[in-house]
Design a protein around this motif. Structure first.
Motif, PDB file in Angstrom:
ATOM      1  N   ASP A 243      50.594 -22.438  73.873  1.00 18.89           N
ATOM      2  CA  ASP A 243      51.316 -21.160  73.874  1.00 18.89           C
ATOM      3  C   ASP A 243      51.917 -20.944  72.484  1.00 18.89           C
ATOM      4  O   ASP A 243      52.888 -21.606  72.111  1.00 18.89           O
ATOM      5  CB  ASP A 243      52.397 -21.212  74.955  1.00 18.89           C
ATOM      6  N   SER A 246      54.930 -16.995  73.015  1.00 16.39           N
ATOM      7  CA  SER A 246      56.101 -16.656  73.829  1.00 16.39           C
ATOM      8  C   SER A 246      57.403 -16.950  73.080  1.00 16.39           C
ATOM      9  O   SER A 246      58.414 -16.299  73.310  1.00 16.39           O
ATOM     10  CB  SER A 246      56.064 -17.368  75.169  1.00 16.39           C
ATOM     11  N   SER A 250      59.468 -13.595  71.309  1.00 12.04           N
ATOM     12  CA  SER A 250      60.300 -13.666  72.511  1.00 12.04           C
ATOM     13  C   SER A 250      60.958 -12.318  72.828  1.00 12.04           C
ATOM     14  O   SER A 250      61.429 -12.113  73.935  1.00 12.04           O
ATOM     15  CB  SER A 250      61.363 -14.750  72.348  1.00 12.04           C
ATOM     16  N   PRO A 256      51.950 -14.273  80.474  1.00 12.61           N
ATOM     17  CA  PRO A 256      51.857 -15.738  80.371  1.00 12.61           C
ATOM     18  C   PRO A 256      50.426 -16.260  80.546  1.00 12.61           C
ATOM     19  O   PRO A 256      50.173 -17.437  80.291  1.00 12.61           O
ATOM     20  CB  PRO A 256      52.759 -16.232  81.506  1.00 12.61           C
TER      21      PRO A 256
END
Length: 442
Positions: A243, A246, A250, A256
Motif C-alpha cells: 500500500d 493510503s 491520507s 483500499p
DNA sequence: CGCTACCCACGTCGCATGTA
DNA sequence: TACATGCGACGTGGGTAGCG
C-alpha cells in the motif's frame, strides 16, 4: 465510603491514543475469562458501569469509536427488523426476490455464472456496491522510479490507479530494491523505513471481490517464481498488500482495493528474510476499519481477533531467519502460524464437512503453496481418471448425464482411492532450499 | 483447461419476543 | 426485569458449474 477519582483524571489515567482502530464488530473473545462465564453481557456491563466508574479516557474513547462504527454501519440506529415492520407493518416479509448475477461490461474478466438461481444475497451484494461513487480517484499517476536499465527504463512503473504495471514481477533483486529504496521511506521528510509511506498489510484474501479490482491482474501474486499457475491468490490464503497511497494521500478517500500490488504471504516469506523485513519496514496486521464498507473483508482479523496478536507478536519478536531458511521449514513461518490458528479457532462443523469431503483442504496443505499445488494436481488426475472411466462406461450403457456430485459419491465409496493423500515427493518439497537467499542486513 | 463466482450447509450475530 | 429462545441476515470454505 469509596471515593471515585475525578473523571478523566490525568494522574490516574494516562491519555492513550489508538495506533489502530479496533474492530468491535468482531465476535467477542474476551481476554478476561470471567466475562465468558456470563450468559448475557448485561450483568457484567452493569457491574463495570457501577464499580468501574469512572471509565478511563481510553476506554471512553474506545466506546465512542465502537458507537461510531455502529452508527456508520446503521446510520439511523434503527434495527433491521424494526425497519421492515415500520415501513410495512401489515405485510409479512416475503421471500427475497432473487437477484441474478450479471456481466459487468467494465470488468470483462469477471465471469459470473449466468445460469445460477440467485438464491443467496451475494450477487446482490456484489452489484449494489459502486466503488466509483464512494472513493476518490488518485489525482495523478505515481512517478516511475528505481535503477534504470541500459535503455533508461525504470523498473517500477504505475497505472493511473497507482498499481505497478501488470508485467512487473518481483525477483529477489527487484523486491530488495523495491523495499530498500522505496520513495515512501521519505514520507516524513527524512529516511525512515519503519514508519514508511509504504505500508505492507498482512491480510486475508477477501471473497467475491474480483469486480473490486481495477484490472484482472490487480490481485495476482507479484512473485516472479510464484508456484501457483497465473499467480492467483486463492481464498483462504494470506497475502501481503503493498500500500503506497493510503498514507501519502491520507487526505483522500482512496479505495483500499487499489494497491501497488500483492504477494502470497507464503511467497514473500520464502523470497526474502521476512523477519528482518518486519524489523526494518512498515509491516502491519490489517485490522483497518473502512467506513464506506460493511466490513473490512481483507482484515487478517476478519474471522478471529487473535490473528492480530499473532502478526504483531511475529513483528515484535521475529525468529531468526537463518534457523529455518536452509533447509526451509514452513512450520516456522507467519503463514503457518496464522493458518494453524485459523484452523484451531474455526467452528468444528466446518472441519467435519472438510474431512467428509476429503478434498485438497486447508488442514492438509496448511497454506503451503507447494503442497497445495501438488494436491490440486492429484485431485485433477483422479478426477480425469474417473471421467475417463465414466466415458468408457457410457459407451456400453444408455447415455446418462453424470453429475459431479454423483461422481464424488462414487469416489467416496471407493475405499482404496477415496482419501486424498500427500505423497512423499510433495512433503519433501517442504524442506527444499528457499528459492532466494537471505537478504542483506543493513 | 484454468479460473472465478455461486451454491451448499453450516455457524454466528443481533434483535424481537416469550417466559419465569 | 432478566434471561432464554426464535428467527432472519449474513459470512464462511470447499465443491462445482460454466465462461472464455
Amino acid at each position: 465510603m469509596y471515593e471515585y477519582p475525578p473523571p478523566d483524571s490525568p494522574t490516574t489515567w494516562a491519555p492513550q491514543t489508538f495506533d489502530f482502530l479496533p474492530n468491535f464488530q468482531e465476535p467477542a473473545v474476551y481476554r478476561h475469562p470471567i466475562l465468558a462465564q456470563f450468559p448475557s453481557p448485561t450483568l457484567p456491563l452493569r457491574v463495570i458501569d457501577q464499580v468501574g466508574y469512572p471509565l478511563g479516557p481510553h476506554v471512553t474513547e474506545a466506546l465512542r469509536l465502537a458507537l461510531n462504527q455502529r452508527t456508520q454501519i446503521n446510520p439511523y440506529g434503527i434495527s433491521k427488523r424494526k425497519s421492515v415492520t415500520s415501513v410495512a407493518p401489515a405485510v409479512k416479509a416475503s421471500p427475497r426476490s432473487p437477484i441474478r448475477p450479471v456481466k459487468n461490461p467494465l470488468k470483462p474478466w469477471v465471469k459470473p455464472n449466468l445460469k445460477t438461481a440467485g438464491k443467496n444475497g451475494r450477487p446482490a451484494n456484489i452489484q449494489s456496491f459502486d466503488a466509483t461513487k464512494v472513493y476518490d480517484k488518485l489525482p495523478y499517476r505515481p512517478h516511475s522510479w528505481g535503477i534504470q536499465n541500459h535503455l533508461g527504463v525504470y523498473p517500477f512503473r504505475y497505472t493511473a490507479d497507482g498499481e505497478l504495471l501488470p508485467d512487473i514481477k518481483f525477483t529477489q533483486e527487484l523486491i530488495m530494491q523495491y523495499l530498500t529504496d522505496h520513495p515512501g521511506h521519505l514520507a516524513h521528510g527524512q529516511y525512515n523505513s519503519k514508519s514508511s509511506g509504504l505500508t505492507m498489510w498482512v491480510q486475508s484474501v477477501p471473497a467475491d471481490s474480483a469486480a473490486r479490482y481495477a484490472t484482472e491482474h490487480s490481485d495476482k501474486c507479484r512473485n516472479a517464481d510464484c508456484p501457483v499457475p497465473n499467480g492467483t491468490i486463492h481464498k483462504g490464503h494470506y497475502r501481503v498488500a503493498f500500500d503506497e497511497q493510503s498514507w501519502t494521500n491520507s487526505h483522500l478517500n482512496l479505495d483500499p482495493y487499489n494497491n501497488a500490488g500483492y504477494m502470497h504471504l507464503y511467497c514473500f516469506e520464502k523470497m526474502i528474510d521476512f523477519p528482518q523485513c518486519c524489523k526494518d519496514f512498515n509491516v502491519q496486521p490489517d485490522t483497518r476499519v473502512f467506513p464506506n464498507e460493511k466490513k473490512n473483508r481483507m482484515a487478517v482479523t476478519r474471522d478471529n481477533p487473535e490473528m492480530r496478536n499473532i502478526v504483531q507478536d511475529y513483528i515484535n519478536n521475529q525468529p531468526q531467519w537463518d534457523t529455518f531458511s536452509n533447509p526451509y521449514r514452513y512450520e516456522e513461518t507467519l503463514s503457518y502460524r496464522l493458518t494453524k490458528e485459523h484452523i484451531r479457532a474455526e467452528p468444528a462443523a466446518r472441519r467435519a464437512i472438510r474431512s467428509k469431503r476429503g478434498g485438497n483442504t486447508i488442514d492438509k496443505h496448511l497454506n503451503n503453496l507447494e503442497v497445495y499445488i501438488a494436491g490440486n494436481k492429484q485431485v485433477r488426475t483422479k478426477q480425469g481418471r474417473a471421467q475417463r472411466n465414466a466415458n468408457e462406461l457410457a459407451d456400453s450403457r444408455p447415455a446418462r448425464k453424470t453429475s459431479a456430485k454423483r461422481r464424488r459419491s462414487q469416489d467416496d465409496s471407493d475405499d482404496s482411492d477415496s482419501e486424498f493423500e500427500l505423497d512423499g515427493n510433495v512433503l519433501a518439497m517442504n524442506s527444499s532450499t528457499p528459492v532466494l537467499r537471505k537478504r542483506q542486513r543493513r
